[in-house]
Scaffold this motif. Structure first.
Motif, PDB file in Angstrom:
ATOM      1  N   TYR A  25       0.631  -1.574   0.081  1.00 21.90           N
ATOM      2  CA  TYR A  25       0.246   0.125  -0.154  1.00 21.90           C
ATOM      3  C   TYR A  25       1.056   0.992  -0.184  1.00 21.90           C
ATOM      4  O   TYR A  25       1.247   1.567   0.667  1.00 21.90           O
ATOM      5  CB  TYR A  25      -1.169   0.127   1.646  1.00 21.90           C
ATOM      6  N   VAL A  26       0.390   2.013  -1.212  1.00 20.45           N
ATOM      7  CA  VAL A  26       1.339   3.619  -1.054  1.00 20.45           C
ATOM      8  C   VAL A  26       1.029   4.529  -0.640  1.00 20.45           C
ATOM      9  O   VAL A  26      -0.399   4.890  -1.158  1.00 20.45           O
ATOM     10  CB  VAL A  26       1.904   3.662  -2.695  1.00 20.45           C
ATOM     11  N   VAL A  27       1.670   5.286   0.248  1.00 27.09           N
ATOM     12  CA  VAL A  27       0.568   6.291   1.285  1.00 27.09           C
ATOM     13  C   VAL A  27       1.531   7.343   1.029  1.00 27.09           C
ATOM     14  O   VAL A  27       2.715   7.072   1.272  1.00 27.09           O
ATOM     15  CB  VAL A  27       0.424   5.528   2.513  1.00 27.09           C
ATOM     16  N   ASP A  28       0.527   8.559   0.686  1.00 26.63           N
ATOM     17  CA  ASP A  28       0.944   9.971   0.577  1.00 26.63           C
ATOM     18  C   ASP A  28       0.836  10.598   1.618  1.00 26.63           C
ATOM     19  O   ASP A  28      -0.497  10.749   1.921  1.00 26.63           O
ATOM     20  CB  ASP A  28       1.031  10.525  -1.155  1.00 26.63           C
ATOM     21  N   CYS A  29       2.462  11.089   2.295  1.00 24.23           N
ATOM     22  CA  CYS A  29       1.654  11.584   3.633  1.00 24.23           C
ATOM     23  C   CYS A  29       2.522  13.025   3.931  1.00 24.23           C
ATOM     24  O   CYS A  29       3.639  12.775   3.197  1.00 24.23           O
ATOM     25  CB  CYS A  29       2.971  10.182   4.820  1.00 24.23           C
ATOM     26  N   TRP A  30       2.228  13.539   4.558  1.00 22.08           N
ATOM     27  CA  TRP A  30       2.226  14.909   4.537  1.00 22.08           C
ATOM     28  C   TRP A  30       2.244  16.060   5.520  1.00 22.08           C
ATOM     29  O   TRP A  30       1.199  15.459   5.936  1.00 22.08           O
ATOM     30  CB  TRP A  30       0.938  15.865   3.156  1.00 22.08           C
ATOM     31  N   ASP A  31       2.502  17.058   6.262  1.00 19.56           N
ATOM     32  CA  ASP A  31       2.207  17.585   7.246  1.00 19.56           C
ATOM     33  C   ASP A  31       0.525  17.737   6.912  1.00 19.56           C
ATOM     34  O   ASP A  31       0.305  18.514   6.399  1.00 19.56           O
ATOM     35  CB  ASP A  31       3.308  19.339   6.850  1.00 19.56           C
ATOM     36  N   PRO A  37      -0.051  13.645  10.804  1.00 14.85           N
ATOM     37  CA  PRO A  37      -0.260  13.933   9.325  1.00 14.85           C
ATOM     38  C   PRO A  37      -1.252  13.843   8.117  1.00 14.85           C
ATOM     39  O   PRO A  37      -2.285  13.391   9.343  1.00 14.85           O
ATOM     40  CB  PRO A  37       1.123  13.082   9.554  1.00 14.85           C
ATOM     41  N   ILE A  38      -1.039  13.904   7.327  1.00 14.51           N
ATOM     42  CA  ILE A  38      -2.269  13.232   6.674  1.00 14.51           C
ATOM     43  C   ILE A  38      -2.161  12.676   5.237  1.00 14.51           C
ATOM     44  O   ILE A  38      -0.756  12.861   5.507  1.00 14.51           O
ATOM     45  CB  ILE A  38      -3.144  14.752   6.515  1.00 14.51           C
ATOM     46  N   GLN A  83       6.765  16.150  11.912  1.00 12.05           N
ATOM     47  CA  GLN A  83       5.580  15.249  11.758  1.00 12.05           C
ATOM     48  C   GLN A  83       6.146  13.476  11.475  1.00 12.05           C
ATOM     49  O   GLN A  83       5.257  12.974  11.572  1.00 12.05           O
ATOM     50  CB  GLN A  83       4.401  16.250  10.870  1.00 12.05           C
ATOM     51  N   GLN A  84       7.418  13.506  11.033  1.00  7.80           N
ATOM     52  CA  GLN A  84       7.612  12.081  10.848  1.00  7.80           C
ATOM     53  C   GLN A  84       7.595  11.775  12.198  1.00  7.80           C
ATOM     54  O   GLN A  84       7.411   9.999  12.287  1.00  7.80           O
ATOM     55  CB  GLN A  84       9.274  12.483   9.976  1.00  7.80           C
ATOM     56  N   GLU A  85       8.102  12.180  13.445  1.00  7.24           N
ATOM     57  CA  GLU A  85       7.917  11.329  14.628  1.00  7.24           C
ATOM     58  C   GLU A  85       5.974  10.866  14.920  1.00  7.24           C
ATOM     59  O   GLU A  85       6.357  10.408  15.551  1.00  7.24           O
ATOM     60  CB  GLU A  85       8.076  12.474  15.634  1.00  7.24           C
TER      61      GLU A  85
END
Length: 433
Positions: A25-31, A37-38, A83-85
């Motif tokens: 599953y490819v998940v695009d993660c953004w602030d 994160p969204i 937000q990576q944390e």
């Protein structure tokens, strides 16, 4: 192995995880707002949803709903260090023991078998280099080749230094995202646990110019193909050309189904629908000298010992529906088109005559013969169309090597792989080696 892969976002993610035979599953993660994160496909029209909701509502309860084989969560990380944390904390807190966290041996020569990782979720992302906190992080969804003047570039620059969070980096082991330089460098220094991602445009160029090298690369390392950033409506490319060079993860946009997703799902019905398929020998053994582009200069693809002849008789149809399965409208004039999809030398199409004004029990009695040089790569696609409106009334596809000989009823579907009950074709199949 081939690994069933998708790129989904928004509320559709939950449905896809629950009901599909999918592994990556490819998940695009953004602030996101309030340091949470969204997930959404950046620069596209997809819905935004909290990353934590994806993990809680989809991955945690349904990742192993269809199969217990390991799941790969491929994070396209566009988040700040802070937000990576948060991403790492959500993964650890929600998934718990399902999360595979064992460190990888840097001298590992081969990835472990999926059989040894049953029930585990593997995080794919970029990893912090030893004793270094920063690394060049390239936004894979906005690489330079995707923009040729047809659309405005995102504000993000191609080589922007990003800090990789230590917490997220510690969760990455067997699928470490790296930047692909060239096949020569990969052969000299690449590790089996390092995985590169290629845009469809770059992959097509590599297939055309260095197809043999691409096949060899995929015997040593994992590769993932992702859709062009120009596909703002989340449309799809045709996956077969990438399977032909052994790319393990060909990530399609499942928000928009239709033919590419239909073919992808037909392929991964093999092996019990577990999401993993052993690649054919010609894509595992480089000594066989398989050439994905042999058609371009009329070279023999491989030994004729692989070649098979498919004799397919389309006998009749039953309960062929009207367009969109409506009750009103003109009576259909059905005919059947059969396609072989695979290596370029094997791509071919034949069709029956048209039967006028009969969707109830049309009879064709049409015999077709297909010579297939590489049946290991081939798919057989049957399409019933209406000659009046040139629309598809029903369809079915399966891998060549999944064909069963003899008289068979083929139950027709639409392109969402929903059966168009009770529509079917009556056929006879024979295969000559």
């Amino acid at each position: 192995m081939f690994i069933s892969s998708i790129a989904v976002s928004g509320l559709d993610f939950v449905r896809q995880v629950k009901f599909r035979e999918l592994i990556c599953y490819v998940v695009d993660c953004w602030d996101g707002p309030e340091d949470d994160p969204i997930v959404y496909h950046g620069y596209t029209l997809t819905t935004k949803i909290l990353f934590r909701d994806i993990i809680v509502d989809a991955i945690k309860p349904y990742a192993f709903h269809v199969s217990s084989y390991p799941v790969i969560l491929s994070l396209e990380n566009h988040c700040s260090e802070k937000q990576q944390e948060v991403l790492a904390r959500h993964l650890a807190e929600v998934l718990g023991e399902q999360l595979y966290t064992d460190p990888v041996d840097e001298n590992l020569e081969f990835l472990p078998s999926p059989e040894t990782l049953m029930g585990k979720i593997i995080v794919k992302a970029k990893k912090m280099k030893s004793n270094l906190k920063t690394s060049v992080h390239e936004y894979e969804s906005s690489s330079e080749e995707e923009y040729d003047g047809e659309m405005e570039k995102p504000v993000t620059t191609l080589k922007e230094k990003k800090t990789i969070s230590e917490g997220l980096s510690n969760l990455v082991n067997l699928c470490q995202g790296i930047h692909f330089q060239d096949f020569e460098t990969s052969k000299l220094t690449g590790k089996c646990y390092e995985m590169a991602s290629f845009s469809e445009a770059k992959s097509e160029k590599l297939i055309a110019t260095k197809g043999v090298e691409f096949v060899e690369y995929n015997t040593r390392q994992l590769s993932r193909i992702y859709p062009s950033a120009k596909r703002t409506s989340s449309s799809n490319f045709k996956p077969i050309q990438f399977w032909n060079v052994g790319c393990q993860m060909v990530a399609l946009n499942y928000q928009t189904g239709k033919k590419p997703v239909f073919i992808n799902e037909a392929k991964f019905k093999q092996n019990g629908g577990c999401g993993y398929i052993l690649k054919p020998e010609i894509l595992r053994d480089i000594s066989l000298n398989y050439d994905p582009n042999a058609i371009q200069d009329d070279r023999q693809v491989l030994s004729p010992l692989y070649q098979k002849t498919l004799r397919l008789e389309i006998i009749s149809g039953q309960h062929i529906p009207k367009p969109d399965q409506e009750f009103d409208g003109d009576i259909v004039d059905p005919y059947v088109k059969v396609k072989i999809l695979g290596h370029p030398q094997d791509n071919q199409t034949m069709k029956t005559d048209v039967v006028k004004d009969n969707g109830f029990n049309p009879r064709w009695d049409c015999e077709m013969k297909f010579s297939v040089k590489l049946p290991q790569l081939a798919m057989v696609h049957l399409i019933v169309k209406d000659d009046n409106k040139n629309v598809t009334l029903g369809t079915y596809a399966l891998p060549f090597e999944s064909l069963t000989q003899g008289y068979r009823h083929v139950y027709l579907m639409d392109y969402t792989r929903t059966f168009v009950s009770p529509a079917s074709l009556f056929v006879h199949v024979s295969i000559i080696s």
